[in-house]
Write an enzyme that holds these catalytic residues in place. Structure first.
Site, PDB file in Angstrom:
ATOM      1  N   LYS A  53       0.834  -1.207   0.000  1.00 54.38           N
ATOM      2  CA  LYS A  53       0.000   0.000   0.000  1.00 54.38           C
ATOM      3  C   LYS A  53       0.866   1.254   0.000  1.00 54.38           C
ATOM      4  O   LYS A  53       0.608   2.209  -0.735  1.00 54.38           O
ATOM      5  CB  LYS A  53      -0.939  -0.018   1.223  1.00 54.38           C
ATOM      6  CG  LYS A  53      -2.070  -1.025   1.071  1.00 54.38           C
ATOM      7  CD  LYS A  53      -2.814  -1.279   2.372  1.00 54.38           C
ATOM      8  CE  LYS A  53      -3.815  -2.427   2.186  1.00 54.38           C
ATOM      9  NZ  LYS A  53      -4.484  -2.854   3.399  1.00 54.38           N
ATOM     10  N   GLN A  97      -4.334  -1.417   9.582  1.00 58.37           N
ATOM     11  CA  GLN A  97      -4.256  -2.761   9.007  1.00 58.37           C
ATOM     12  C   GLN A  97      -4.836  -3.796   9.978  1.00 58.37           C
ATOM     13  O   GLN A  97      -4.429  -3.853  11.137  1.00 58.37           O
ATOM     14  CB  GLN A  97      -2.797  -3.102   8.663  1.00 58.37           C
ATOM     15  CG  GLN A  97      -2.614  -4.442   7.977  1.00 58.37           C
ATOM     16  CD  GLN A  97      -3.295  -4.504   6.612  1.00 58.37           C
ATOM     17  OE1 GLN A  97      -3.225  -3.569   5.805  1.00 58.37           O
ATOM     18  NE2 GLN A  97      -3.992  -5.604   6.331  1.00 58.37           N
ATOM     19  N   ASP A 120     -11.189   2.994   4.108  1.00 58.64           N
ATOM     20  CA  ASP A 120     -11.479   1.559   3.987  1.00 58.64           C
ATOM     21  C   ASP A 120     -12.983   1.318   3.865  1.00 58.64           C
ATOM     22  O   ASP A 120     -13.416   0.245   3.462  1.00 58.64           O
ATOM     23  CB  ASP A 120     -10.962   0.811   5.228  1.00 58.64           C
ATOM     24  CG  ASP A 120      -9.658   0.084   4.949  1.00 58.64           C
ATOM     25  OD1 ASP A 120      -9.407  -0.241   3.778  1.00 58.64           O
ATOM     26  OD2 ASP A 120      -8.917  -0.174   5.911  1.00 58.64           O
TER      27      ASP A 120
END
Ligand code: NAP
Length: 294
Positions: A53, A97, A120
Site C-alpha cells: 500500500k 491494518q 477503507d
C-alpha cells in the site's frame, strides 16, 4: 467455451494512471492527498500488505504517513495516534491494518476513525450511507470487483449475481452494491454461506458468480453455467514444495476447469487483489477532493 481472463493488474494500472494524472492536477492547486497507515505488530502477511500500500501511494504521488507500532502497543496509544491523524489536515485517509493483535479492541479502533477519513469504508456510518444509497467511501474490495466488471464490459443490470460469502468486508457490501439502484448495479442478488443447502443449485442459475469464502475449490465447474462471469475474491495459501516459500496462492474457484466454461474469469493472483489497493488510493484522492470542497 474458453473464458477471457480479466486482468486485474492491467485494470488496476489503468485506474492508477488516471489517479496519478488527477493528483498532478490537484498538486497544481496545492493539494497533496495523504494516507495515514497504521500497522501494529509483526504479522508477515499484514506487513507485506502495508508495504504494498505504501509503495502504491509513492508511485502515484500520494503522501504516505507510515506508522509501524510494536505488538505491545496499548489501546490508549493507538486511539491517541488515530485522534492525531483525525486532526492532521495533511492526512485525508486513515488505514488501520487488520487484524489487530488480540489485546486490542478492533471495533472501538474503527469507530475512532473520522468517517470523513475512513477510506477503507468500514465505519458503520459509511456502511449505513452505502446501504441507503448516499455518497459514501465504498469498501475497497467490493468496489474493485464492480470496477473490474464494468471495465470488462460485464452487464450487471438485470443479471443474477450469486455471491458465496457474507462477511462484512466482502460478501455483504458487495450484495448491497450490486442490488443498489444506479450505475454498475441493478442486479438480482443471491448470497450463499456455510448454512446454504446446495450452493450449486444457486450458482448454476447465476450470470455472475462471485466467490468470497476463503476456501479453495468452493466453486467448481459443475457449479457454473456455460458463459457465466466468474469473479474469484478468495486468497488461500496451499502447500507447494516446488515454491521457495513452500506455498502458492490460489483462489476459491477451480480456475482451470471453470475457465473452460465461463465467458470471463479472474485469476488468483492477478485478479481482484491489485484492485483492492487501487480503490484505497481512489478513496484517498476522493477524500482529499472533498476536504478541499472539490
Ligand atoms: P471471512 O470473513 O472468513 O468470510 C467468509 C465467508 O464465506 C463467510 O460468510 C462464510 O460463511 C463463507 N464461507 C466459508 N466457507 C464456505 C463454504 N465452504 N461454503 C459457503 N460459504 C462459505 O472472509 P472474507 O474476509 O470475506 O474473505 C474471503 C476471502 O477473500 C478470503 O480468502 C480472503 O483472503 C479473500 N480476500 C481477498 C481480498 C483481495 O483483495 N483479493 C480482500 C479481502 C478478502 P459463514 O458466514 O456462514 O461463516
Amino acid at each position: 467455451m474458453t473464458a477471457k481472463i480479466i486482468d486485474g493488474k492491467e485494470i488496476a494500472q489503468q485506474i492508477r494512471g488516471e489517479l496519478a494524472t488527477e493528483i498532478q492536477h490537484l498538486k497544481t492547486r496545492g493539494i497533496v492527498p495523504g494516507l495515514g497507515v497504521i500497522l501494529v505488530g509483526e504479522d508477515p502477511a499484514s506487513r507485506s500488505y502495508v508495504t504494498a500500500k505504501e509503495k502504491a501511494c509513492h508511485e502515484i504521488g500520494i503522501y504516505s504517513n507510515d506508522n509501524r507500532l510494536p505488538a505491545t502497543t496499548t489501546q490508549a496509544e493507538l486511539l491517541a495516534l488515530i485522534a492525531a491523524m483525525n486532526a492532521n489536515p495533511k492526512i485525508n485517509g486513515i488505514l488501520v491494518q487488520l487484524p489487530l493483535p488480540k489485546h486490542l479492541n478492533e471495533s472501538e479502533v474503527l469507530l475512532a476513525i473520522d468517517p470523513d477519513k475512513d477510506v477503507d469504508g468500514f465505519h458503520p456510518l459509511n456502511v449505513g450511507r452505502m446501504v441507503v444509497g448516499e455518497k459514501a467511501f465504498l469498501p475497497c474490495t467490493p468496489h474493485g470487483v464492480l470496477q473490474m466488471m464494468a471495465r470488462s464490459g460485464v452487464k450487471i443490470e438485470g443479471a443474477h449475481a450469486v455471491i458465496v460469502g457474507r462477511s462484512n468486508i466482502v460478501g455483504k457490501p458487495l450484495a448491497n452494491l450490486l442490488m443498489a439502484k444506479g450505475k454498475m448495479a441493478n442486479a438480482t442478488v443471491t448470497v450463499c454461506h456455510t448454512k446454504t443447502k446446495d450452493i450449486g443449485h444457486y450458482t448454476r442459475q447465476a450470470d455472475i458468480v462471485i466467490a468470497a469464502a476463503g476456501r479453495p475449490n468452493t466453486v467448481t465447474a459443475d457449479m457454473i453455467k456455460d458463459g457465466a462471469v466468474v469473479i474469484d475474491v478468495g486468497v488461500n495459501r496451499v502447500e507447494d514444495a516446488s515454491k521457495k516459500a513452500g506455498f502458492r496462492l490460489v483462489g476459491d474457484v477451480d480456475f482451470d476447469a471453470c475457465k473452460q466454461k465461463a465467458s470471463l474469469i479472474t485469476p488468483v493472483p492477478g485478479g481482484v487483489g491489485p484492485m483492492t489497493i487501487t480503490m484505497l488510493l481512489y478513496n484517498t484522492v476522493e477524500s482529499a477532493k472533498r476536504a478541499n470542497g472539490l
